[in-house]
Design a protein around this motif. Structure first.
Motif, PDB file in Angstrom:
ATOM      1  N   GLN A   5      15.135 -35.410  66.284  1.00 60.16           N
ATOM      2  CA  GLN A   5      14.622 -36.522  67.090  1.00 60.16           C
ATOM      3  C   GLN A   5      15.437 -36.716  68.363  1.00 60.16           C
ATOM      4  O   GLN A   5      14.886 -36.954  69.440  1.00 60.16           O
ATOM      5  CB  GLN A   5      14.626 -37.802  66.250  1.00 60.16           C
ATOM      6  CG  GLN A   5      13.628 -37.792  65.105  1.00 60.16           C
ATOM      7  CD  GLN A   5      13.840 -38.949  64.142  1.00 60.16           C
ATOM      8  OE1 GLN A   5      14.966 -39.429  63.968  1.00 60.16           O
ATOM      9  NE2 GLN A   5      12.763 -39.399  63.511  1.00 60.16           N
ATOM     10  N   SER A   6      16.763 -36.600  68.264  1.00 64.61           N
ATOM     11  CA  SER A   6      17.626 -36.735  69.438  1.00 64.61           C
ATOM     12  C   SER A   6      17.338 -35.646  70.461  1.00 64.61           C
ATOM     13  O   SER A   6      17.287 -35.901  71.671  1.00 64.61           O
ATOM     14  CB  SER A   6      19.101 -36.679  69.022  1.00 64.61           C
ATOM     15  OG  SER A   6      19.427 -37.737  68.153  1.00 64.61           O
ATOM     16  N   ALA A   7      17.146 -34.413  69.982  1.00 61.29           N
ATOM     17  CA  ALA A   7      16.862 -33.303  70.878  1.00 61.29           C
ATOM     18  C   ALA A   7      15.519 -33.494  71.580  1.00 61.29           C
ATOM     19  O   ALA A   7      15.384 -33.227  72.779  1.00 61.29           O
ATOM     20  CB  ALA A   7      16.875 -31.990  70.098  1.00 61.29           C
ATOM     21  N   ALA A  13      13.497 -36.774  78.347  1.00 64.64           N
ATOM     22  CA  ALA A  13      14.231 -37.488  79.392  1.00 64.64           C
ATOM     23  C   ALA A  13      14.610 -36.573  80.539  1.00 64.64           C
ATOM     24  O   ALA A  13      14.584 -36.975  81.711  1.00 64.64           O
ATOM     25  CB  ALA A  13      15.488 -38.126  78.791  1.00 64.64           C
ATOM     26  N   GLN A  14      14.949 -35.321  80.248  1.00 62.35           N
ATOM     27  CA  GLN A  14      15.362 -34.373  81.276  1.00 62.35           C
ATOM     28  C   GLN A  14      14.187 -33.565  81.826  1.00 62.35           C
ATOM     29  O   GLN A  14      14.384 -32.691  82.671  1.00 62.35           O
ATOM     30  CB  GLN A  14      16.415 -33.415  80.718  1.00 62.35           C
ATOM     31  CG  GLN A  14      17.707 -34.079  80.278  1.00 62.35           C
ATOM     32  CD  GLN A  14      18.503 -34.634  81.433  1.00 62.35           C
ATOM     33  OE1 GLN A  14      18.197 -34.392  82.597  1.00 62.35           O
ATOM     34  NE2 GLN A  14      19.546 -35.395  81.132  1.00 62.35           N
ATOM     35  N   ASP A  68      21.650 -27.988  74.484  1.00 62.76           N
ATOM     36  CA  ASP A  68      21.236 -26.681  73.988  1.00 62.76           C
ATOM     37  C   ASP A  68      20.059 -26.810  73.022  1.00 62.76           C
ATOM     38  O   ASP A  68      19.046 -26.107  73.149  1.00 62.76           O
ATOM     39  CB  ASP A  68      22.423 -26.028  73.286  1.00 62.76           C
ATOM     40  CG  ASP A  68      22.395 -24.509  73.335  1.00 62.76           C
ATOM     41  OD1 ASP A  68      21.566 -23.955  74.073  1.00 62.76           O
ATOM     42  OD2 ASP A  68      23.213 -23.884  72.641  1.00 62.76           O
ATOM     43  N   VAL A  69      20.172 -27.711  72.050  1.00 63.11           N
ATOM     44  CA  VAL A  69      19.091 -27.844  71.073  1.00 63.11           C
ATOM     45  C   VAL A  69      17.868 -28.525  71.684  1.00 63.11           C
ATOM     46  O   VAL A  69      16.733 -28.273  71.252  1.00 63.11           O
ATOM     47  CB  VAL A  69      19.563 -28.602  69.813  1.00 63.11           C
ATOM     48  CG1 VAL A  69      20.616 -27.789  69.073  1.00 63.11           C
ATOM     49  CG2 VAL A  69      20.092 -29.977  70.140  1.00 63.11           C
ATOM     50  N   ALA A  70      18.077 -29.352  72.708  1.00 61.09           N
ATOM     51  CA  ALA A  70      16.927 -29.935  73.408  1.00 61.09           C
ATOM     52  C   ALA A  70      16.099 -28.833  74.070  1.00 61.09           C
ATOM     53  O   ALA A  70      14.861 -28.866  74.056  1.00 61.09           O
ATOM     54  CB  ALA A  70      17.399 -30.944  74.449  1.00 61.09           C
ATOM     55  N   CYS A  71      16.786 -27.854  74.655  1.00 54.56           N
ATOM     56  CA  CYS A  71      16.074 -26.718  75.248  1.00 54.56           C
ATOM     57  C   CYS A  71      15.272 -25.975  74.191  1.00 54.56           C
ATOM     58  O   CYS A  71      14.124 -25.572  74.427  1.00 54.56           O
ATOM     59  CB  CYS A  71      17.071 -25.768  75.915  1.00 54.56           C
ATOM     60  SG  CYS A  71      17.898 -26.419  77.373  1.00 54.56           S
TER      61      CYS A  71
END
Length: 278
Positions: A5-7, A13-14, A68-71
């Motif tokens: 969820q955070s990712a 956001a980005q 990194d994990v968001a990507c």
């Protein structure tokens, strides 16, 4: 809040966008589409380029890891629309695996949401200098391997990605640094190194991938050296998922037909520079 969820929240956001570049496999005289490598592209370009440029200066290790994990979440979500017959290669840093023992669960959740089996995934590992990691990333890799995830080691031959990393990580695929594959035709030293790496990798049960191939001449030399996995502007430049849906990549060519085609087989409307890709 879970890591997943955070990712996802950070990816939104980005305004992270996913781009994909084809990877081809050479079998005899036939080139076959075998995989796509997924890249993350930020709206302000702040986390593109080499692993050392991930995040802003002064960011903590966990901040860079979350980025990194968001990507990965963005690439996986878009990658669910790629052909089921292709693999998907994902960039991740070894420091991320070391800091996140829950990474296998995170990757499983992301892949399940995208409808992609873990057996279609390849983790393309970037080794960072000064990460101070021990062997935690190796334990995570063993867990992922047990679920069918492939492992590739990026930029082999330069910086931190050397023989000790090959011995520890035991990658299925060695992705050669462009420093080893550019100008192959005119450099016997590069040819000798490439030939030795191909022979070593074959004996260890792996395969070599030559990336950043831009000329037919370099492709021919790589082929003569025994390289069977190929990637670069010669075959197709990175593009958004909409490009590959609108213009599906051909599944295969015979070499004779391929050599008659223009250097860039697929051209997205706004190609991104190689120096600005995560």
């Amino acid at each position: 809040m879970t890591l997943f969820q955070s990712a996802q929240q950070l990816a939104i956001a980005q305004n992270l966008q996913a781009f994909f570049q084809p990877i081809l496999e050479l079998r005899g005289d036939v080139l076959r589409l075998t995989a796509f490598e997924g890249f993350a592209h930020g709206a302000d370009d702040s986390f593109l380029g080499t692993p050392d440029l991930m995040g802003a200066p002064g960011d903590g290790a966990m901040d860079r890891t979350l980025l990194d994990v968001a990507c990965l979440t963005r690439v996986l979500r878009a990658g669910g629309e790629l052909p089921d017959s292709t693999l998907l290669s994902l960039n991740v840093h070894t420091s991320t695996l070391a800091l996140l023992p829950e990474f296998p669960v995170f990757l499983s959740e992301c892949a399940a949401e995208a409808g992609i089996p873990l057996t279609r995934l390849i983790l393309e590992l970037n080794v960072q200098s000064g990460s101070g990691q021990g062997t935690e990333h190796l334990d995570v890799l063993e867990d992922l391997r047990a679920h069918g995830v492939g492992v590739a080691l990026d930029d082999v031959g330069v910086r931190e990605t050397n023989l000790d990393q090959i011995l520890e990580i035991r990658p299925d695929i060695l992705k050669l640094s462009p420093l080893l594959t550019r100008g192959l035709l005119r450099d016997p030293r590069r040819q000798a190194i490439l030939e030795a790496l191909v022979d070593m990798t074959r004996k260890m049960g792996g395969r070599v991938l030559a990336k950043n191939l831009e000329s037919v001449e370099d492709f021919r030399i790589a082929r003569w050296m025994g390289v069977t996995l190929l990637q670069g502007y010669l075959f197709g430049v990175p593009g958004p998922i909409a490009l590959w849906k609108e213009h599906p990549f051909p599944q295969e060519w015979h070499l004779r037909s391929f050599m008659r085609r223009p250097a860039r087989l697929v051209q997205p409307p706004e190609p991104i520079s190689r120096d600005r890709i995560h």
